[in-house]
Design a protein around this motif. Structure first.
Motif, PDB file in Angstrom:
ATOM      1  N   TYR A 134       0.861  -1.187   0.000  1.00 20.16           N
ATOM      2  CA  TYR A 134       0.000   0.000   0.000  1.00 20.16           C
ATOM      3  C   TYR A 134       0.895   1.234   0.000  1.00 20.16           C
ATOM      4  N   SER A 135       0.444   2.293  -0.641  1.00 19.30           N
ATOM      5  CA  SER A 135       1.213   3.535  -0.658  1.00 19.30           C
ATOM      6  C   SER A 135       0.320   4.694  -0.240  1.00 19.30           C
ATOM      7  N   SER A 136       0.786   5.460   0.748  1.00 15.64           N
ATOM      8  CA  SER A 136       0.011   6.605   1.231  1.00 15.64           C
ATOM      9  C   SER A 136       0.713   7.931   0.969  1.00 15.64           C
ATOM     10  N   SER A 137       1.948   7.875   0.460  1.00 18.08           N
ATOM     11  CA  SER A 137       2.663   9.107   0.143  1.00 18.08           C
ATOM     12  C   SER A 137       3.535   8.863  -1.076  1.00 18.08           C
ATOM     13  N   ARG A 138       4.068   9.943  -1.602  1.00 22.02           N
ATOM     14  CA  ARG A 138       4.818   9.818  -2.844  1.00 22.02           C
ATOM     15  C   ARG A 138       5.914  10.873  -2.897  1.00 22.02           C
ATOM     16  N   GLY A 139       7.066  10.469  -3.447  1.00 16.02           N
ATOM     17  CA  GLY A 139       8.151  11.413  -3.619  1.00 16.02           C
ATOM     18  C   GLY A 139       9.034  11.513  -2.397  1.00 16.02           C
ATOM     19  N   ARG A 140       9.940  12.484  -2.440  1.00 14.21           N
ATOM     20  CA  ARG A 140      10.910  12.676  -1.381  1.00 14.21           C
ATOM     21  C   ARG A 140      10.969  14.140  -0.994  1.00 14.21           C
ATOM     22  N   THR A 141      11.305  14.385   0.257  1.00 16.82           N
ATOM     23  CA  THR A 141      11.597  15.733   0.708  1.00 16.82           C
ATOM     24  C   THR A 141      13.110  15.919   0.700  1.00 16.82           C
ATOM     25  N   GLY A 142      13.569  17.082   1.090  1.00 20.02           N
ATOM     26  CA  GLY A 142      15.004  17.305   1.183  1.00 20.02           C
ATOM     27  C   GLY A 142      15.592  17.843  -0.102  1.00 20.02           C
ATOM     28  N   ALA A 143      16.900  17.606  -0.273  1.00 25.98           N
ATOM     29  CA  ALA A 143      17.607  18.163  -1.417  1.00 25.98           C
ATOM     30  C   ALA A 143      17.437  17.287  -2.644  1.00 25.98           C
ATOM     31  N   GLY A 144      17.853  17.822  -3.782  1.00 21.05           N
ATOM     32  CA  GLY A 144      17.827  17.046  -5.009  1.00 21.05           C
ATOM     33  C   GLY A 144      16.675  17.432  -5.920  1.00 21.05           C
ATOM     34  N   GLY A 148      10.542  18.976  -2.700  1.00 22.64           N
ATOM     35  CA  GLY A 148       9.300  19.728  -2.824  1.00 22.64           C
ATOM     36  C   GLY A 148       8.198  19.000  -3.544  1.00 22.64           C
ATOM     37  N   ARG A 149       8.467  17.765  -4.012  1.00 25.11           N
ATOM     38  CA  ARG A 149       7.454  17.025  -4.766  1.00 25.11           C
ATOM     39  C   ARG A 149       6.792  15.941  -3.916  1.00 25.11           C
ATOM     40  N   TRP A 150       7.061  15.966  -2.638  1.00 22.43           N
ATOM     41  CA  TRP A 150       6.449  14.976  -1.756  1.00 22.43           C
ATOM     42  C   TRP A 150       5.021  15.383  -1.448  1.00 22.43           C
ATOM     43  N   TRP A 151       4.112  14.406  -1.469  1.00 21.25           N
ATOM     44  CA  TRP A 151       2.749  14.645  -0.998  1.00 21.25           C
ATOM     45  C   TRP A 151       2.253  13.387  -0.320  1.00 21.25           C
ATOM     46  N   ALA A 152       1.202  13.528   0.462  1.00 19.99           N
ATOM     47  CA  ALA A 152       0.682  12.379   1.199  1.00 19.99           C
ATOM     48  C   ALA A 152      -0.827  12.462   1.316  1.00 19.99           C
ATOM     49  N   LEU A 153      -1.462  11.300   1.361  1.00 17.92           N
ATOM     50  CA  LEU A 153      -2.903  11.246   1.581  1.00 17.92           C
ATOM     51  C   LEU A 153      -3.213  11.638   3.018  1.00 17.92           C
ATOM     52  N   PRO A 154      -4.373  12.247   3.271  1.00 16.13           N
ATOM     53  CA  PRO A 154      -4.741  12.621   4.641  1.00 16.13           C
ATOM     54  C   PRO A 154      -4.826  11.387   5.541  1.00 16.13           C
ATOM     55  N   PRO A 155      -4.439  11.525   6.809  1.00 16.06           N
ATOM     56  CA  PRO A 155      -4.444  10.369   7.714  1.00 16.06           C
ATOM     57  C   PRO A 155      -5.787   9.669   7.815  1.00 16.06           C
ATOM     58  N   ASP A 156      -6.890  10.431   7.839  1.00 17.36           N
ATOM     59  CA  ASP A 156      -8.200   9.791   7.984  1.00 17.36           C
ATOM     60  C   ASP A 156      -8.538   8.926   6.780  1.00 17.36           C
ATOM     61  N   ARG A 157      -8.117   9.366   5.593  1.00 22.54           N
ATOM     62  CA  ARG A 157      -8.356   8.537   4.405  1.00 22.54           C
ATOM     63  C   ARG A 157      -7.512   7.264   4.468  1.00 22.54           C
ATOM     64  N   VAL A 158      -6.264   7.385   4.899  1.00 23.81           N
ATOM     65  CA  VAL A 158      -5.393   6.209   4.992  1.00 23.81           C
ATOM     66  C   VAL A 158      -5.960   5.205   5.990  1.00 23.81           C
ATOM     67  N   VAL A 159      -6.390   5.687   7.146  1.00 26.89           N
ATOM     68  CA  VAL A 159      -6.957   4.800   8.167  1.00 26.89           C
ATOM     69  C   VAL A 159      -8.178   4.069   7.613  1.00 26.89           C
ATOM     70  N   ALA A 160      -9.064   4.805   6.930  1.00 28.59           N
ATOM     71  CA  ALA A 160     -10.274   4.198   6.376  1.00 28.59           C
ATOM     72  C   ALA A 160      -9.934   3.158   5.316  1.00 28.59           C
ATOM     73  N   GLU A 161      -8.993   3.486   4.411  1.00 24.87           N
ATOM     74  CA  GLU A 161      -8.653   2.560   3.339  1.00 24.87           C
ATOM     75  C   GLU A 161      -7.953   1.312   3.874  1.00 24.87           C
ATOM     76  N   ASP A 214       6.473  13.861   7.452  1.00 22.07           N
ATOM     77  CA  ASP A 214       5.624  14.754   8.248  1.00 22.07           C
ATOM     78  C   ASP A 214       5.291  14.029   9.554  1.00 22.07           C
ATOM     79  N   ALA A 215       5.971  14.410  10.636  1.00 13.79           N
ATOM     80  CA  ALA A 215       5.799  13.716  11.916  1.00 13.79           C
ATOM     81  C   ALA A 215       4.366  13.828  12.431  1.00 13.79           C
ATOM     82  N   SER A 216       3.720  14.981  12.228  1.00 10.37           N
ATOM     83  CA  SER A 216       2.353  15.152  12.724  1.00 10.37           C
ATOM     84  C   SER A 216       1.388  14.236  11.979  1.00 10.37           C
ATOM     85  N   ARG A 217       1.657  14.007  10.701  1.00 11.68           N
ATOM     86  CA  ARG A 217       0.807  13.094   9.922  1.00 11.68           C
ATOM     87  C   ARG A 217       0.977  11.663  10.403  1.00 11.68           C
ATOM     88  N   VAL A 218       2.211  11.262  10.660  1.00  9.42           N
ATOM     89  CA  VAL A 218       2.461   9.907  11.170  1.00  9.42           C
ATOM     90  C   VAL A 218       1.756   9.703  12.509  1.00  9.42           C
TER      91      VAL A 218
END
Length: 288
Positions: free
Chosen positions: A186-196, A200-213, A236-240
């Motif tokens: 299963y994948s709930s986020s995509r891409g990487r943060t940091g340099a390179g 800036g192309r990282w995004w993630a599904l909202p926690p409530d959607r991930v829990v439901a799915e 994103d520590a708050s999302r985790v």
């Protein structure tokens, strides 16, 4: 209800390669085509994948192949050539890492009509529309064609535009059998943060959607574990934290695993790790 184009199949091919991770990239592309008759062939599991693709090629709308450098590239080329031989009018579209980095090399084979550069979720649908209208793949944004190999890479769709993965397009029983257990990728986020280049192309599904799915998938398929296949799950520590608390509040123990770099584990701390454990996280694979 939209017609499914006379059930003309859109064939997606995962080349032979090591491992049995579920083809989440192709699954994301397939799930973005709800009105198409998508057939996903996995060369790592199918007993005769080339024969299967050739059989489907006779009436297919197109063949789309995800391509990675190395052995998968050789298999992708072999299967594409076999399909084109069976149906010379079959449009062949490549995507994935190799097609994104070296579209000109892929097109030079003469067996590829277009390369999706970057994300493919919406590109394949646009390619199908162009094929059916006769306007040509050269008019589709993010698709390189012979003589026009340099195009701007497509960014992934925004998280709120990502459709849930249609796992019914996969033969899950076969993956479970090969893995020796009912373990779902299963994948709930995509891409990487940091340099390179990917910063800036990282995004993630909202926690409530991930829990439901995750909860729904665990119930529907009687899963032993959900394996989060993420490049930067802990970005994103708050999302985790919200995701873990959501799984705890759900009241059903869904066993899950995830990969993490050593610094992610250290940053999470003892309290965070205890919360992950309480939420059902049974294993963290340390990524070196």
């Amino acid at each position: 209800m939209s017609p499914r184009h006379s059930r003309q199949p859109v064939v997606l091919y995962q080349p032979r390669d090591e491992g049995v991770r579920m083809p989440l990239g192709l699954l994301a592309v397939a799930s973005a085509l709800p009105d198409e008759h998508v057939v996903l062939v996995d060369g790592r599991l199918d007993l005769a994948p080339e024969a299967r693709v050739v059989e489907l090629a006779a009436d297919a709308a197109c063949l789309a192949v995800t391509v990675r450098t190395g052995q998968p590239l050789r298999d992708a080329l072999s299967v594409s050539r076999a399909a084109r031989t069976a149906n010379p009018r079959l449009p062949v579209i490549w995507g994935g890492p190799h097609a994104t980095l070296l579209p000109g090399q892929c097109l030079a084979t003469g067996d590829v009509d277009g390369c999706v550069v970057g994300a493919g979720e919406h590109a394949l649908g646009a390619c199908l529309a162009a094929i059916r209208s006769g306007s040509g793949l050269g008019e589709v944004a993010g698709v390189a064609v012979p003589g026009q190999e340099s195009v701007r890479a497509l960014l992934p769709p925004a998280a709120d535009r990502v459709r849930p993965a249609e796992y019914g397009l996969l033969d899950l029983a076969r993956y479970f059998r090969v893995r020796g257990g009912r373990r779902l990728d299963y994948s709930s986020s995509r891409g990487r943060t940091g340099a390179g280049a990917e910063a800036g192309r990282w995004w993630a599904l909202p926690p409530d959607r991930v829990v439901a799915e995750v909860s729904e998938l665990a119930d529907r398929h009687a899963l032993e574990a959900v394996l989060f296949q993420e490049e930067d799950f802990f970005a994103d520590a708050s999302r985790v934290d919200a995701l873990a608390r959501g799984l705890v509040d759900e009241g059903r123990r869904v066993s899950w695993e995830v990969g993490a770099r050593p610094e992610d584990v250290l940053r999470t701390g003892a309290e965070g790790l205890r919360l992950l454990r309480e939420s059902g996280c049974g294993r963290i694979h340390v990524l070196i």
